[in-house]
Scaffold this motif. Structure first.
Motif, mmCIF file in Angstrom:
data_model
loop_
_atom_site.group_PDB
_atom_site.id
_atom_site.type_symbol
_atom_site.label_atom_id
_atom_site.label_comp_id
_atom_site.label_asym_id
_atom_site.label_seq_id
_atom_site.Cartn_x
_atom_site.Cartn_y
_atom_site.Cartn_z
ATOM 1 N N VAL A 156 1.015 -1.220 0.000
ATOM 2 C CA VAL A 156 -0.045 0.041 0.038
ATOM 3 C C VAL A 156 0.620 1.268 0.114
ATOM 4 N N ASN A 205 5.394 5.337 -13.866
ATOM 5 C CA ASN A 205 4.150 5.864 -13.361
ATOM 6 C C ASN A 205 3.734 6.603 -14.623
ATOM 7 N N ASP A 206 4.407 7.364 -15.515
ATOM 8 C CA ASP A 206 3.800 7.771 -16.621
ATOM 9 C C ASP A 206 3.904 6.740 -17.868
ATOM 10 N N ASP A 207 3.709 5.777 -17.665
ATOM 11 C CA ASP A 207 3.825 4.743 -18.693
ATOM 12 C C ASP A 207 2.364 4.726 -19.414
ATOM 13 N N GLY A 208 1.400 5.499 -19.338
ATOM 14 C CA GLY A 208 0.342 5.434 -19.953
ATOM 15 C C GLY A 208 -0.523 4.047 -19.524
ATOM 16 N N ILE A 209 -0.246 3.525 -18.521
ATOM 17 C CA ILE A 209 -1.048 2.185 -18.137
ATOM 18 C C ILE A 209 -2.105 2.581 -17.356
ATOM 19 N N ASP A 210 -3.205 2.049 -17.693
ATOM 20 C CA ASP A 210 -4.321 2.873 -16.639
ATOM 21 C C ASP A 210 -4.960 1.646 -15.989
ATOM 22 N N VAL A 211 -5.003 1.697 -14.635
ATOM 23 C CA VAL A 211 -5.452 0.742 -13.729
ATOM 24 C C VAL A 211 -6.788 1.079 -13.037
ATOM 25 N N GLU A 212 -7.216 2.359 -13.541
ATOM 26 C CA GLU A 212 -8.405 2.810 -12.729
ATOM 27 C C GLU A 212 -9.690 1.981 -13.080
ATOM 28 N N PRO A 213 -10.774 1.951 -12.279
ATOM 29 C CA PRO A 213 -11.980 1.388 -12.525
ATOM 30 C C PRO A 213 -12.593 2.195 -13.568
ATOM 31 N N VAL A 214 -13.391 1.448 -14.258
ATOM 32 C CA VAL A 214 -14.094 2.380 -15.332
ATOM 33 C C VAL A 214 -15.750 2.399 -14.841
ATOM 34 N N ASP A 247 -23.625 2.476 -16.018
ATOM 35 C CA ASP A 247 -23.321 2.780 -14.668
ATOM 36 C C ASP A 247 -24.052 4.118 -14.070
ATOM 37 N N ASP A 288 4.156 3.003 -7.029
ATOM 38 C CA ASP A 288 4.685 2.412 -8.228
ATOM 39 C C ASP A 288 5.989 3.009 -8.606
ATOM 40 N N THR A 308 -18.887 3.005 -16.695
ATOM 41 C CA THR A 308 -19.646 3.129 -18.019
ATOM 42 C C THR A 308 -20.894 3.932 -17.931
#
Lengths: 661, 200
Positions: free
Chosen positions: A624, A633-642, A647, A628, A644
């Motif tokens: 926790v 951290n600025d690799d363009g990878i997104d792990v955030e929830p979506v 929703d 990262d 829709t």
């Protein structure tokens, strides 16, 4: 002067002097000084010990607890209680003589010097008490002489005049009393005294209603006390039903006004004490009673430095009878005299040689110096043999019966201690057992020591709770410290029961109940439940946060101390994991407790776990805390929830359904 | 948005430090907040790993022994079951729908993850609509709006060399374009094998 300040233990019980033993405990007790209630001393526990009577306040125990030393008590009286007036035990101080007072009682002496007249002479007390609500009660009227007083013969009910030379202040039971003029039977001394006093009181009241019937001796007579005190307050409580100043009691059934000394109504035979017992039950249910017949002293001082004529303990929830019996016993035994007494001379001393035995500094009873001129090994052997015989005799006689055991308790303890010292090479467990059984003799809370009133179960539990807390926090025993400040309740139960030496064992259920009371009684230990249900005992100031801080500090340390194992990771960054065993070892906890503490820390997010073939290890929680890796951290990878569109629409609909939009 | 696209395995993938030397990373945590953080870290790691190696589909049984899930240094690995629950988390909304389970025939499956059906998945280090944005942006940048382009041209043509979507999975590319069609930004025509597209 009469009251002594009282030292309390960590569990808010009186700390006992050496040799002092607790005899009885009763809750719901209030304190009177003279006739007046002492403010802030109206709801507490009374502890009777062999040396003292202590009052420990429930609300502010550290501030408002006092003790009366039995050695300063001259007489004690018992009053069974009447109507709204609870049963009371009155303690009268000795007339103070400088020789009697110990060095502790300096205040006593000075108080006496300030008020030179002896407290029992009737011209003193209330006048000198600045705190008394009746500042100038009866100055000048040194001894009121009831001229037309009468006493009613208990045999023939003839009203006799009280003899003129009968002065309630100076009379004693040795005086010869005149017989009844009608039947010729002599009255009992208390009867006559009562009559004289009630006459005097009645007259005085009719003369000036503001004057308090303050005569120290009068209060030694419970029956009178009941009358006067109830009569005294009745106007304020219940004006409409005020009986005439002459104290009479209305029968609850037929309203006939009876003579106060009657137990049943003269007219209808209804028991007059009935009401009182009912009141007592009600009081037992709610100790904080709204009104009480006794007036309250409104002075602020608690009487610690004051000259007091007598002290009353009012028992609002019963228990007074046993208290009184035990007090009687304690006053007869006068254990305080033994405080510096030499040990009991032993009766087994040498019928062979006339020499007294010598108790050595280690407690072993030594035979007298050898008379026989044997030398060498023979002498040593003989000496040893005699020593063994002696010890055998001591132990043997100790177990003859319980009384003997109590009498020779001191020696037995000394013996047990010396045995345990001697058998150092033996198993440590035996040692501990012996030592603990010796200590057990001062473990005190047993059921028969407590009042058998309605609340006795809870009193027993709360006393045991305090007892336990004391046992746990006792520095000499160091139970908690040995266990690393935390131990499971089951372990404690076992240790505690063992320490009781096999008598008065506590059932697990009561034990748990007592332990659960700690928090309520604000004792310095607390009971904690782990999430798997394990109950443990801890110091109250030891919180989860502290434990976590302790664990984290240790794990931080490990960053700098490489483990002996071949470590193939960067231990300086992450440290390493620890097992429950290691933790237990490090902090002196039991393994069960250690794993529970670790899991507690994990629950709070401070630690995380590693499951591996070697078992479970706990690590600092970097998952926790650590961001990262910086470079990604600025690799363009997104792990955030979506979220829709559906929703959001659903949320919108829900909100509309609920009428929020 | 224009990341250099190294050819697969040209440079070794650099694992983050917590993967390299933090054993608890390989045990799924019971504490929920810690677990969420752990899932996020794994999600990021898997996406990065797949992007690095240009993987669009992941088969659990074949990658479970790969360095992604197994750290031979530490003698630690993420168990098949735990790996599946990480992927399952990624497939849900809270995980950003970064993967999508497919069966052997390439059809999307959903429902509770089962060992027999849930083995292979798309790994969306870019979801189809995100791919669509990338392609549309490139088309706009190069001024080819309204120009008919073949799929082959876009994916394998010389013109897109160096772009992120160069050489991407055909099926995924088709899905990316279909998201653009849905939004009315492109039109797809032509038959199987020779499709063309036109951007508006």
């Amino acid at each position: 002067m009469f009251f002594q300040p009282l030292d309390l233990t960590t569990a808010l019980r009186p700390s006992l002097l050496p040799e002092e033993a607790l005899l009885f405990v009763q809750d719901a007790v209030g304190l009177y000084e003279g006739k007046y209630k002492l403010p802030n001393h109206q709801n507490g526990h009374a502890y009777l010990t062999t040396h003292r009577v202590c009052y420990v306040d429930n609300l502010e125990p550290r501030k408002n607890s006092v003790a009366v030393e039995l050695k300063t008590v001259d007489r004690y009286e018992f009053y069974v209680g009447f109507l709204k007036s609870s049963a009371k035990i009155t303690l009268h101080p000795k007339a103070a003589k400088p020789s009697v007072t110990s060095s502790r009682n300096q205040s006593l002496i000075s108080a006496q010097l300030a008020a030179p007249s002896p407290p029992r002479s009737s011209s003193t007390s209330p006048i000198h008490r600045g705190s008394s609500p009746f500042p100038n009660a009866r100055s000048g009227t040194s001894t009121p002489r009831p001229s037309n007083a009468t006493w009613v013969c208990t045999i023939c009910s003839f009203s006799n005049p009280v003899p003129l030379n009968f002065d309630p202040a100076t009379a004693n039971s040795n005086m010869s009393l005149p017989p009844c003029l009608s039947c010729g039977i002599k009255p009992s001394f208390p009867h006559l005294l009562k009559a004289a006093i009630s006459n005097a009181a009645g007259r005085r009241d009719s003369q000036s209603p503001n004057q308090a019937p303050q005569q120290p001796l009068l209060e030694s007579h419970g029956q009178y006390d009941a009358n006067s005190s109830s009569e005294y307050t009745r106007p304020s409580i219940n004006d409409s039903s005020t009986p005439p100043a002459k104290s009479k009691f209305q029968c609850p059934r037929c309203t006939f006004l009876n003579h106060p000394s009657l137990l049943t109504c003269e007219l209808c035979g209804a028991p007059l004490l009935f009401e009182e017992s009912e009141a007592a039950v009600a009081i037992g249910e709610s100790i904080g009673r709204p009104e009480s017949p006794g007036p309250t002293m409104n002075g602020s001082n608690s009487g610690l430095d004051n000259d007091t004529e007598c002290v009353k303990f009012s028992f609002r929830a019963g228990g007074e009878k046993i208290f009184y019996e035990r007090l009687k016993g304690a006053m007869v035994q006068r254990k305080w005299l033994l405080q510096n007494a030499p040990p009991l001379p032993d009766s087994y001393q040498s019928s062979t040689s006339g020499q007294p035995n010598i108790v050595g500094p280690d407690g072993i009873i030594r035979p007298p110096t050898e008379r026989e001129r044997t030398v060498g090994i023979a002498a040593l052997e003989r000496q040893g043999l005699q020593l063994r015989k002696k010890n055998e005799a001591v132990i043997g006689s100790a177990f003859e019966d319980l009384d003997a055991l109590m009498a020779s308790a001191k020696e037995i303890i000394a013996l047990a201690e010396s045995f345990s010292k001697k058998s150092d090479d033996g198993s440590t467990e035996t040692n501990q057992l012996i030592a603990e059984s010796a200590k057990a003799l001062d473990m005190v809370t047993t059921k028969d020591m407590l009042g058998s009133s309605a609340g006795s179960e809870s009193l027993y539990l709360s006393e045991m709770s305090r007892n336990l807390a004391e046992y746990l926090t006792d520095d000499a025993k160091g139970i908690l410290r040995k266990e690393g400040g935390i131990m499971s309740l089951v372990d404690l139960w076992a240790v505690f029961n063992r320490a009781r030496g096999g008598v008065e064992l506590i059932s697990p259920m009561e034990f748990e109940k007592a332990a659960r009371l700690w928090e309520k009684l604000k004792l310095p230990v607390r009971l904690r439940q782990f999430k798997n249900g394990l109950l443990v005992v801890q110091q109250a100031d030891r919180t989860d946060d502290k434990t976590i801080a302790q664990l984290l500090a240790w794990l931080q340390e490990l960053h700098h101390t490489p483990h002996s194992d071949n470590i193939n990771w960067d231990y300086e960054t992450f440290g390493r994991g620890v097992t429950a065993q290691e933790t237990a070892q490090r902090f002196g906890w039991s393994v069960g407790v250690a794993s529970e503490e670790l899991e507690m820390a994990e629950e709070k997010g401070a630690l995380c776990r590693e499951e591996g073939v070697e078992g479970l290890r706990f690590w600092e929680n970097w998952i926790v805390e650590m961001s990262d890796d910086d470079d990604v951290n600025d690799d363009g990878i997104d792990v955030e929830p979506v979220h829709t569109v559906e929703d959001m629409e659903q949320v919108q609909r829900n909100l509309e359904d609920m009428g929020l939009i | 948005m224009s990341q250099p696209s190294p050819s697969p395995s040209s440079t070794p993938f650099k694992f983050p430090t917590y993967h390299a030397s933090y054993p608890p990373f390989f045990t799924l945590q019971p504490n929920t907040s810690t677990l969420t953080a752990q899932y996020r870290k794994w999600s990021r790691l898997i996406q990065r790993y797949c992007r690095h190696h240009r993987l669009y589909k992941l088969s659990l049984t074949s990658t479970i022994d790969s360095p992604l899930f197994k750290n031979t240094e530490l003698k630690k690995r993420l168990s098949l079951q735990d790996a599946r629950s990480v992927l399952e988390w990624m497939s849900r909304d809270e995980g950003g729908r970064r993967i999508e389970w497919v069966d052997q025939k390439g059809r999307v499956v959903d429902g509770r993850p089962r060992e027999d059906t849930h083995d292979t998945c798309w790994v969306f280090w870019k979801r189809p609509e995100e791919w669509g944005d990338v392609i549309a942006a490139w088309v706009e940048e190069t001024g080819q709006k309204g120009v008919v382009l073949t799929f082959y041209e876009l994916v394998n043509g010389e013109g897109t060399r160096g772009e992120e979507f160069h050489g991407m999975d055909q099926e995924l590319f088709r899905r990316a374009l279909s998201t653009l069609v849905k939004r009315g930004k492109a039109q797809v025509f032509g038959g199987e094998g020779a499709e063309g597209t036109k951007f508006f």
